[in-house]
Design an enzyme around this catalytic site. Structure first.
Site, mmCIF file in Angstrom:
data_model
loop_
_atom_site.group_PDB
_atom_site.id
_atom_site.type_symbol
_atom_site.label_atom_id
_atom_site.label_comp_id
_atom_site.label_asym_id
_atom_site.label_seq_id
_atom_site.Cartn_x
_atom_site.Cartn_y
_atom_site.Cartn_z
ATOM 1 N N ARG A 91 39.270 -106.528 -26.614
ATOM 2 C CA ARG A 91 39.564 -105.413 -27.531
ATOM 3 C C ARG A 91 40.172 -105.846 -28.860
ATOM 4 N NH1 ARG A 91 40.427 -103.472 -22.882
ATOM 5 N NH2 ARG A 91 40.348 -105.634 -22.187
ATOM 6 N N THR A 92 40.972 -106.896 -28.884
ATOM 7 C CA THR A 92 41.528 -107.314 -30.184
ATOM 8 C C THR A 92 40.383 -107.800 -31.073
ATOM 9 O OG1 THR A 92 43.523 -107.988 -29.024
ATOM 10 C CG2 THR A 92 43.305 -108.733 -31.300
ATOM 11 N N LYS A 120 33.989 -132.897 -32.845
ATOM 12 C CA LYS A 120 33.785 -134.218 -33.475
ATOM 13 C C LYS A 120 35.119 -134.856 -33.845
ATOM 14 C CE LYS A 120 29.860 -132.177 -35.790
ATOM 15 N NZ LYS A 120 29.550 -131.648 -37.119
ATOM 16 N N ARG A 141 43.115 -115.688 -32.997
ATOM 17 C CA ARG A 141 43.832 -115.714 -31.713
ATOM 18 C C ARG A 141 43.801 -117.157 -31.243
ATOM 19 N NH1 ARG A 141 43.403 -111.890 -26.502
ATOM 20 N NH2 ARG A 141 44.480 -110.564 -27.993
ATOM 21 N N HIS A 174 52.182 -110.838 -30.651
ATOM 22 C CA HIS A 174 50.903 -110.131 -30.809
ATOM 23 C C HIS A 174 51.230 -108.929 -31.710
ATOM 24 C CE1 HIS A 174 46.961 -108.771 -30.111
ATOM 25 N NE2 HIS A 174 46.910 -108.731 -28.784
HETATM 26 N N1 CP Z 1 45.348 -106.046 -25.543
HETATM 27 C C1 CP Z 1 44.638 -107.156 -25.848
HETATM 28 O O1 CP Z 1 45.104 -108.036 -26.567
HETATM 29 O O2 CP Z 1 43.402 -107.210 -25.260
HETATM 30 P P1 CP Z 1 42.352 -108.385 -25.408
HETATM 31 O O3 CP Z 1 42.976 -109.600 -24.776
HETATM 32 O O4 CP Z 1 41.116 -107.912 -24.681
HETATM 33 O O5 CP Z 1 42.113 -108.615 -26.855
#
Ligand code: CP
Length: 352
Positions: A91-92, A120, A141, A174
């Protein structure tokens, strides 16, 4: 964009910079007095949160009509963004990708380091700097704590910085999840988040969403927090110290049933066993930290049940049908909150 004196001054090396208190570091990630790199929940204050929530509301409304959606997608049609997600995400990633599309930002992505020149021997730092040759924003991420911050720090020392947005870093932060979580509270309570009792449940030690959400609570008055977890996965002391410093009362307990009756919001989380060193999660009975159908009659009529998702078994499926279960709405809110953040960072928020 004019750079602040904090960014142009001589900066210490990374090893000296990283351990500094976040309050001291925030100016390095700001430009012209505005948030530029979005790295920590502590960068948001109440004024900015309200502005972003109103921007997200406007985006939702305006894009209902085709002419509105066309206008919004013209605002940043000259921009390109890289989504570098080298830790699993549904979702993120999807909400950032679609938020970019709403704003007209063109996107490219890497989701697996085996498809980049890191195989590499290129360092992750050089890889990320390469993206900045092609795009105007990097959304990341990464599993390594501090790596997203280090990327922003490195970029701000080059002649061609681009904003870096943290889509989840290690176990530490986050921030945009916290943004959408508070946006969900804002919408659920008609803007009145003050004086709420918020109960966070689950693996609080290793969940970065509950850490970032706790930081955002400093923007609201009269908040009371209850942390409900197995003793092995209690909230970390740095967050508890932060709450004490900001006079935010909290309790820690294993008695979920005892605190749910007075909750205004229950924030469920899953066990984060991807961080296990040697299977320690298997030794913990997580079932007392599940929300079940039978609990619906125990909680307030106005209580909202939230979850950052993904879930395993910590919320029974039948709970989804209750109007107080807002986690699917929370997930959708993520796209609008993230679109609002991008509009703000690129300075088109006033054109809505
Ligand atoms: N809530 C959240 O970060 O979900 P994802 O890990 O699916 O991105």
């Amino acid at each position: 964009m004019q750079r602040t004196s904090a960014m142009t001054s001589v900066q210490p090396d990374w090893e000296n910079f990283y351990p500094r208190p976040i309050s001291e570091k925030i100016p390095f990630f700001s430009k012209d007095g505005r948030l530029y790199d979005c790295l920590f929940a502590q960068q948001f204050n109440r004024e900015l949160l309200n502005h972003l929530f109103e921007t997200a509301n406007k985006l939702k409304t305006v894009t209902h009509r085709k002419d509105g959606a066309d206008h919004v997608s013209s605002l940043l049609s000259d921009k390109r963004a890289m989504l570098y997600f080298v830790q699993p995400s549904t979702r993120t990633f999807m909400s950032f990708l679609n938020a970019c599309h709403i704003m007209g930002i063109k996107t490219s992505e890497i989701r697996d380091t085996t498809t980049s020149s890191e195989v590499k021997g290129e360092t992750p730092e050089d890889t990320v700097r390469t993206f900045s040759s092609y795009v105007d924003m990097i959304i990341m991420r990464h599993p390594a704590p501090g790596f997203v911050e280090k990327t922003a720090w490195l970029m701000n020392r080059t002649g061609r910085p681009v904003p870096i947005v943290n889509g989840g870093s290690g176990k530490d932060q986050h921030p945009t999840q916290a943004l959408l979580d508070v946006y969900t509270l804002y919408r659920s309570f008609a803007g009145e988040i003050d004086n709420k009792h918020i109960v966070m449940v689950g693996d609080l030690k290793r969940g970065r969403t509950v850490r970032s959400l706790s930081y955002l609570m400093k923007s609201y008055k009269g908040i009371k927090l209850s942390f409900v977890s197995p003793k092995e996965f209690r909230m970390e002391s740095d967050i508890l110290d932060f709450l004490r410093r900001h006079d935010i009362p909290f309790t820690e307990t294993e008695d979920f049933r005892g605190v749910m009756k007075t909750a205004d919001a229950i924030y469920m989380t899953r066990i984060q066993d991807e961080h296990d060193k040697s299977g320690e999660s298997k030794a913990v009975d997580y079932s007392p930290f599940h929300f079940r159908q039978e609990h619906l009659k125990e909680i307030k009529k106005t209580c909202v049940i939230m979850h950052p998702l993904p879930r395993r078994h910590e919320i029974e499926l039948s709970v989804d049908d209750d109007p107080r279960a807002v986690f699917w709405r929370q997930e959708r809110n993520g796209m609008w909150a993230r679109a609002a953040l991008m509009a703000y960072i690129f300075g088109v928020d006033k054109k809505l």
